[in-house]
Scaffold this active site. Sequence first.
Site, short mmCIF file in Angstrom:
data_model
loop_
_atom_site.label_atom_id
_atom_site.label_comp_id
_atom_site.label_asym_id
_atom_site.label_seq_id
_atom_site.Cartn_x
_atom_site.Cartn_y
_atom_site.Cartn_z
N ARG A 191 0.85 -1.20 0.00
CA ARG A 191 0.00 0.00 0.00
C ARG A 191 0.88 1.25 0.00
O ARG A 191 0.59 2.25 -0.64
CB ARG A 191 -0.94 0.00 1.22
CG ARG A 191 -1.58 1.36 1.48
CD ARG A 191 -2.80 1.30 2.40
NE ARG A 191 -2.68 0.42 3.54
CZ ARG A 191 -1.96 0.69 4.64
NH1 ARG A 191 -1.31 1.83 4.75
NH2 ARG A 191 -1.89 -0.18 5.63
N ASP A 202 -7.75 19.58 -13.92
CA ASP A 202 -8.12 18.24 -14.35
C ASP A 202 -7.76 18.13 -15.83
O ASP A 202 -8.38 18.78 -16.68
CB ASP A 202 -9.63 18.03 -14.12
CG ASP A 202 -10.08 16.62 -14.45
OD1 ASP A 202 -9.46 15.98 -15.32
OD2 ASP A 202 -11.08 16.16 -13.86
N LYS A 225 -9.51 7.05 -18.63
CA LYS A 225 -9.86 7.56 -19.95
C LYS A 225 -8.68 7.37 -20.93
O LYS A 225 -8.26 6.26 -21.16
CB LYS A 225 -10.32 9.00 -19.83
CG LYS A 225 -11.38 9.21 -18.73
CD LYS A 225 -12.64 8.46 -19.03
CE LYS A 225 -13.71 8.37 -17.96
NZ LYS A 225 -13.57 8.95 -16.67
N TYR A 270 -16.86 18.48 -14.33
CA TYR A 270 -17.38 17.11 -14.39
C TYR A 270 -18.34 16.89 -13.21
O TYR A 270 -18.02 17.26 -12.07
CB TYR A 270 -16.21 16.12 -14.34
CG TYR A 270 -16.63 14.70 -14.09
CD1 TYR A 270 -17.49 14.04 -14.95
CD2 TYR A 270 -16.18 14.02 -12.96
CE1 TYR A 270 -17.89 12.74 -14.71
CE2 TYR A 270 -16.57 12.71 -12.71
CZ TYR A 270 -17.43 12.08 -13.59
OH TYR A 270 -17.83 10.80 -13.33
N1 PLP Z 1 -12.52 13.97 -14.23
C1 PLP Z 1 -13.14 13.90 -15.42
C2 PLP Z 1 -13.00 15.04 -16.39
C3 PLP Z 1 -13.91 12.80 -15.76
O1 PLP Z 1 -14.53 12.74 -16.95
C4 PLP Z 1 -14.04 11.74 -14.81
C5 PLP Z 1 -14.87 10.55 -15.12
O2 PLP Z 1 -15.59 10.53 -16.08
C6 PLP Z 1 -13.39 11.85 -13.58
C7 PLP Z 1 -12.63 12.98 -13.34
C8 PLP Z 1 -13.51 10.77 -12.55
O3 PLP Z 1 -12.70 9.68 -12.87
P1 PLP Z 1 -13.01 8.14 -12.51
O4 PLP Z 1 -14.26 7.76 -13.22
O5 PLP Z 1 -11.79 7.42 -12.99
O6 PLP Z 1 -13.17 8.05 -11.02
#
Ligand code: PLP
Length: 396
Positions: free
Chosen positions: A65, A189, A214, A117
Amino acid sequence: METHGGDPLLSGFEDPEGFGFETRAIRAGQPHDSRTGGVVTPIALSTTFAQDAVGQPKFGYEYARTGNPTRHAYETCLASLECAQYGFAFSSGMAAEDSLLRFLEPDNKIILGNDAYGGSFRLIDKIYGRNKISHEAIDLSNPNSIKEAWTTDTKIVWVETPTNPLLNVVDIQKISEITHELGGLLIVDNTFATPYLQKPISLGADAVVHSATKYLGGHSDVVGGFVATNNENLVEHLSFTQNAVGAVPSPFDCYLVLRGIKTLAVRMDRHCKNAKAVVDFLSQHPKVKQVFYPGLEDHKGYAIAKNQMKDFGGMVSFTVSGGRQEAEKISASTKVFTLAESLGAVESLIEHPGAMTHASVAGSPLEVPDDLIRISIGIESIEDLLEDLENALSFS
Ligand code: PLP
């Protein structure tokens, strides 16, 4: 500060910064295995590591971990691509965001874009709101609006660019100047752009977060998250939190993202090329009301995107003249585009954000238009993608 164990097998690619992006994607943090000559980073499944004497681990690893060689290779590689010295891998994008935001204290405030998001907004609103951390969602396309929303309790400006799902673009450098003048931290992000298209830290961001699920993973087979930073306070916070909370990815998940990153550059080039052809097609279609893509010259953020991104990405959204009913029908009518949530992988996906990915922000300032369709353009043959969209649009 040393945040990772010093395994001589995986301690890093000699002088990774001296090499180009694509070379670092393939080699940074991933030297050949000196025991076997293997060119691929091993999936190190061991949960514990032998020590030479009490408190003296052989290679710097004690317990998985806390640190794991496969994770270390992945963290070194992606940090290098994000122009950061430190990288921290998490079990999902949301776990990465949560681990970073635990930096805040009660009564602190977060300023975020009004089209962030939905999951990030939900975390900030519902979880952090409960812990007396306030937020204000504003239009970050006018960076000066940060000054109006700023209070003495504000600590973080949270930026997503391009945004999900409306593909708005904001000026990272300008926002970083304003945020730093006011004494805050800028978090970006970078999920939609990836470090291949945009490098927020070199534009002044204090940390970059990712949903590695993604484009980084790129094959719809791993959920992951990441934070990269050069900020010493955040490094200390994340080193502690990653271990203390333990939202870490498995060695196999680390391997999958590391493997995905090796082809990130070539995949992104193809995503961008296919997206341009789809945008040209949609822009001329009579049933399409508006196309949202930062590469369109009449897009509000076009000049900024051209300046801060290498290319415009593989995500496209559009509204249709027939309203919600038609949008839902089109989303369910494609054959090559799969109707599914998520994005950024080799296969093309289509979805209705209002009913799917962004249902959680209905009724909030982040609500999305109900005639909106979001598509993640994959790397398939462009003729097949265009024919599929043509059919779905004509029969709906
Ligand atoms: N940030 C963005 C722009 C996203 O599109 C997403 C998920 O769609 C996230 C963060 C969250 O990521 P995760 O689904 O891997 O937890």
